[in-house]
Write a protein that holds these residues in place. Structure first.
Motif, PDB file in Angstrom:
ATOM      1  N   ARG A 154      -5.496   7.208  -4.879  1.00  0.00           N
ATOM      2  CA  ARG A 154      -5.796   6.246  -3.816  1.00  0.00           C
ATOM      3  C   ARG A 154      -4.640   5.273  -3.650  1.00  0.00           C
ATOM      4  NH1 ARG A 154     -11.191   6.489  -6.315  1.00  0.00           N
ATOM      5  NH2 ARG A 154     -12.550   7.675  -4.918  1.00  0.00           N
ATOM      6  N   TYR A 155      -4.479   4.767  -2.428  1.00  0.00           N
ATOM      7  CA  TYR A 155      -3.380   3.835  -2.141  1.00  0.00           C
ATOM      8  C   TYR A 155      -3.418   2.630  -3.076  1.00  0.00           C
ATOM      9  CZ  TYR A 155      -3.708   6.340   2.359  1.00  0.00           C
ATOM     10  OH  TYR A 155      -3.784   7.288   3.343  1.00  0.00           O
ATOM     11  N   SER A 156      -4.607   2.076  -3.283  1.00  0.00           N
ATOM     12  CA  SER A 156      -4.715   0.875  -4.115  1.00  0.00           C
ATOM     13  C   SER A 156      -4.294   1.155  -5.550  1.00  0.00           C
ATOM     14  CB  SER A 156      -6.145   0.327  -4.073  1.00  0.00           C
ATOM     15  OG  SER A 156      -7.076   1.303  -4.501  1.00  0.00           O
ATOM     16  N   ASP A 157      -4.632   2.335  -6.060  1.00  0.00           N
ATOM     17  CA  ASP A 157      -4.225   2.700  -7.418  1.00  0.00           C
ATOM     18  C   ASP A 157      -2.712   2.870  -7.495  1.00  0.00           C
ATOM     19  OD1 ASP A 157      -6.849   2.663  -8.323  1.00  0.00           O
ATOM     20  OD2 ASP A 157      -7.166   4.786  -7.881  1.00  0.00           O
ATOM     21  N   LEU A 158      -2.126   3.462  -6.464  1.00  0.00           N
ATOM     22  CA  LEU A 158      -0.683   3.653  -6.442  1.00  0.00           C
ATOM     23  C   LEU A 158       0.032   2.311  -6.394  1.00  0.00           C
ATOM     24  CD1 LEU A 158       1.716   5.610  -6.286  1.00  0.00           C
ATOM     25  CD2 LEU A 158       1.386   5.698  -3.806  1.00  0.00           C
ATOM     26  N   LEU A 159      -0.511   1.371  -5.651  1.00  0.00           N
ATOM     27  CA  LEU A 159       0.113   0.056  -5.535  1.00  0.00           C
ATOM     28  C   LEU A 159       0.131  -0.690  -6.863  1.00  0.00           C
ATOM     29  CD1 LEU A 159      -1.318  -1.068  -2.090  1.00  0.00           C
ATOM     30  CD2 LEU A 159       1.100  -0.704  -2.627  1.00  0.00           C
ATOM     31  N   ASP A 160      -0.756  -0.328  -7.781  1.00  0.00           N
ATOM     32  CA  ASP A 160      -0.822  -0.988  -9.092  1.00  0.00           C
ATOM     33  C   ASP A 160       0.176  -0.415 -10.093  1.00  0.00           C
ATOM     34  OD1 ASP A 160      -2.815  -2.741  -8.334  1.00  0.00           O
ATOM     35  OD2 ASP A 160      -4.452  -1.447  -9.024  1.00  0.00           O
ATOM     36  N   VAL A 161       0.902   0.633  -9.709  1.00  0.00           N
ATOM     37  CA  VAL A 161       1.838   1.291 -10.631  1.00  0.00           C
ATOM     38  C   VAL A 161       3.243   0.738 -10.408  1.00  0.00           C
ATOM     39  CG1 VAL A 161       2.820   3.498 -11.377  1.00  0.00           C
ATOM     40  CG2 VAL A 161       0.422   3.378 -10.651  1.00  0.00           C
ATOM     41  N   ASP A 162       3.751  -0.011 -11.362  1.00  0.00           N
ATOM     42  CA  ASP A 162       5.076  -0.619 -11.221  1.00  0.00           C
ATOM     43  C   ASP A 162       6.167   0.435 -11.034  1.00  0.00           C
ATOM     44  OD1 ASP A 162       3.994  -3.138 -11.492  1.00  0.00           O
ATOM     45  OD2 ASP A 162       4.427  -3.283 -13.638  1.00  0.00           O
ATOM     46  N   ALA A 163       6.042   1.556 -11.726  1.00  0.00           N
ATOM     47  CA  ALA A 163       7.058   2.604 -11.644  1.00  0.00           C
ATOM     48  C   ALA A 163       7.173   3.165 -10.234  1.00  0.00           C
ATOM     49  CB  ALA A 163       6.747   3.732 -12.629  1.00  0.00           C
ATOM     50  N   ALA A 164       6.072   3.172  -9.489  1.00  0.00           N
ATOM     51  CA  ALA A 164       6.114   3.688  -8.116  1.00  0.00           C
ATOM     52  C   ALA A 164       6.993   2.798  -7.244  1.00  0.00           C
ATOM     53  CB  ALA A 164       4.706   3.773  -7.547  1.00  0.00           C
ATOM     54  N   HIS A 165       6.862   1.483  -7.390  1.00  0.00           N
ATOM     55  CA  HIS A 165       7.684   0.556  -6.607  1.00  0.00           C
ATOM     56  C   HIS A 165       9.157   0.679  -7.007  1.00  0.00           C
ATOM     57  CE1 HIS A 165       4.217  -1.635  -4.920  1.00  0.00           C
ATOM     58  NE2 HIS A 165       3.647  -1.382  -6.086  1.00  0.00           N
ATOM     59  N   GLU A 166       9.395   0.910  -8.273  1.00  0.00           N
ATOM     60  CA  GLU A 166      10.771   1.019  -8.765  1.00  0.00           C
ATOM     61  C   GLU A 166      11.447   2.300  -8.297  1.00  0.00           C
ATOM     62  OE1 GLU A 166      13.131   1.371 -13.080  1.00  0.00           O
ATOM     63  OE2 GLU A 166      10.963   1.061 -13.021  1.00  0.00           O
ATOM     64  N   HIS A 167      10.727   3.405  -8.324  1.00  0.00           N
ATOM     65  CA  HIS A 167      11.336   4.706  -8.047  1.00  0.00           C
ATOM     66  C   HIS A 167      11.238   5.124  -6.579  1.00  0.00           C
ATOM     67  CE1 HIS A 167      12.146   6.001 -12.238  1.00  0.00           C
ATOM     68  NE2 HIS A 167      11.132   5.195 -12.522  1.00  0.00           N
ATOM     69  N   ALA A 168      10.300   4.558  -5.828  1.00  0.00           N
ATOM     70  CA  ALA A 168      10.109   4.994  -4.434  1.00  0.00           C
ATOM     71  C   ALA A 168       9.933   3.780  -3.526  1.00  0.00           C
ATOM     72  CB  ALA A 168       8.899   5.922  -4.333  1.00  0.00           C
ATOM     73  N   PRO A 169      10.974   2.957  -3.347  1.00  0.00           N
ATOM     74  CA  PRO A 169      10.822   1.691  -2.614  1.00  0.00           C
ATOM     75  C   PRO A 169      10.444   1.857  -1.149  1.00  0.00           C
ATOM     76  CG  PRO A 169      13.148   2.150  -3.078  1.00  0.00           C
ATOM     77  CD  PRO A 169      12.345   3.127  -3.880  1.00  0.00           C
ATOM     78  N   ALA A 170      10.978   2.848  -0.449  1.00  0.00           N
ATOM     79  CA  ALA A 170      10.642   3.022   0.966  1.00  0.00           C
ATOM     80  C   ALA A 170       9.205   3.519   1.119  1.00  0.00           C
ATOM     81  CB  ALA A 170      11.611   3.996   1.628  1.00  0.00           C
ATOM     82  N   PHE A 171       8.819   4.455   0.287  1.00  0.00           N
ATOM     83  CA  PHE A 171       7.465   5.007   0.338  1.00  0.00           C
ATOM     84  C   PHE A 171       6.438   3.913   0.067  1.00  0.00           C
ATOM     85  CE2 PHE A 171       3.872   7.617  -1.114  1.00  0.00           C
ATOM     86  CZ  PHE A 171       3.895   8.640  -0.178  1.00  0.00           C
ATOM     87  N   MET A 172       6.707   3.107  -0.952  1.00  0.00           N
ATOM     88  CA  MET A 172       5.760   2.060  -1.313  1.00  0.00           C
ATOM     89  C   MET A 172       5.715   0.941  -0.283  1.00  0.00           C
ATOM     90  SD  MET A 172       4.328   3.305  -3.846  1.00  0.00           S
ATOM     91  CE  MET A 172       3.306   1.886  -4.204  1.00  0.00           C
ATOM     92  N   ALA A 173       6.836   0.700   0.400  1.00  0.00           N
ATOM     93  CA  ALA A 173       6.830  -0.297   1.467  1.00  0.00           C
ATOM     94  C   ALA A 173       5.854   0.110   2.568  1.00  0.00           C
ATOM     95  CB  ALA A 173       8.236  -0.464   2.036  1.00  0.00           C
ATOM     96  N   ALA A 174       5.739   1.405   2.818  1.00  0.00           N
ATOM     97  CA  ALA A 174       4.782   1.897   3.815  1.00  0.00           C
ATOM     98  C   ALA A 174       3.357   1.840   3.287  1.00  0.00           C
ATOM     99  CB  ALA A 174       5.144   3.319   4.228  1.00  0.00           C
TER     100      ALA A 174
END
Length: 296
Positions: free
Chosen positions: A78-98
């Motif tokens: 789920r989007y909310s679960d992904l947003l809680d993962v620090d590694a996702a923001h670090e490794h995929a900045p454009a994807f997480m911005a969306a």
């Protein structure tokens, strides 16, 4: 309104889901992930599946991990679960911005990454971000697993390279820890979907753009790369002037006569929005690159 009657199955594994797809291949079958797109169409009568296969409970399709230089996101994450993962923001900045700009809290608490990309609504936020992030779509079917480069994945309105007998199981994104990413969109005032959305992932060295990937959604009938913008950015200094100059190439290579046109925006207006929001995404990326944290 109430949907028509249907048979409901709950799959607990990928293999069980594939078996159910095969068993009911002669009937109209839909997969249920988060349900934000499917359930409204069923209630309105636009979709009337004979069989509904719920894949939300498949544990193997949930979760986020970093394997080597790749971020792997389970399709049912789920989007909310992904947003809680620090590694996702670090490794995929454009994807997480969306991801941060998808819907509202309720939507993010229920919607899934895989459901979004499998449905491929041209106005959803992830197609452009997936293209900018050079993602790989991993699918599993009767012949086993296969990897689909995102540049080969989107074909048209709700159309992808996924086969009717395949299941999108995860999304793999190359690590971009040294890059900056941004996403800018003009949301529909009625739905929050993107009238136009632009994602940018830029690698810089000493303030000079070494490489760029820019993807857009909402403008055409499927997510597209803005290669003219990418070419214009290469070798430039990442500042507002460079962003504005590159954004002027937003429609290069696109058939503007095929841009989406509806009650909210004409094709001509969307072409203008595409340039404006390309500039905003690039400017946002430049601002991120200029921060001390990005410099470190």
């Amino acid at each position: 309104m109430f949907p028509d009657e249907f048979d409901y199955y709950e799959a607990t594994s990928v293999s069980e889901a594939l078996d159910l797809l095969d068993e009911h291949s002669g009937r109209e079958t839909e997969l249920l992930a988060g349900g934000h797109s499917l359930l409204p169409t069923m209630k309105s009568g636009l979709s009337s599946p004979d069989v509904l296969i719920d894949i939300g409970g498949i544990d193997a399709m949930h979760g986020v991990s970093v394997e080597g230089d790749t971020l792997s996101v389970g399709a049912m994450t789920r989007y909310s679960d992904l947003l809680d993962v620090d590694a996702a923001h670090e490794h995929a900045p454009a994807f997480m911005a969306a991801v941060r700009q998808i819907g509202d809290r309720q939507v993010r608490n229920r919607g899934t990454v895989g459901g979004n990309l499998a449905h491929a609504d041209p106005a959803s936020d992830l197609p452009g971000a997936a293209l900018a992030s050079d993602a790989t779509i991993v699918a599993e079917g009767p012949d086993g697993e296969r990897e689909i480069p995102v540049d080969d994945y989107f074909f048209g309105m709700y159309a992808t390279d996924l086969g009717h007998d395949e299941l999108l199981t995860r999304v793999e994104i190359p690590s971009a820890t040294d890059a900056v990413g941004a996403y800018a969109k003009k949301p529909s005032p009625s739905s929050g979907y993107a009238m136009v959305g632009v994602a940018a992932l830029l690698e810089t060295d000493g303030g000079t753009v070494e490489s760029a990937r820019v993807g857009a959604n909402g403008a055409m009938d499927h997510g597209v790369r803005l290669e003219g913008v990418e070419d214009a950015l290469a070798g430039t200094s990442l500042d507002e002037d460079a962003a504005a100059a590159a954004a002027e190439h937003a429609t290069d290579g696109l058939d503007t006569s095929m841009m989406l046109s509806d009650l909210q925006a004409s094709a001509d207006f969307r072409a203008q929005l595409l340039e404006v929001y390309t500039r905003r995404a690039l400017t946002d990326a430049a601002d991120v690159a200029a921060t001390p944290a990005a410099a470190d």
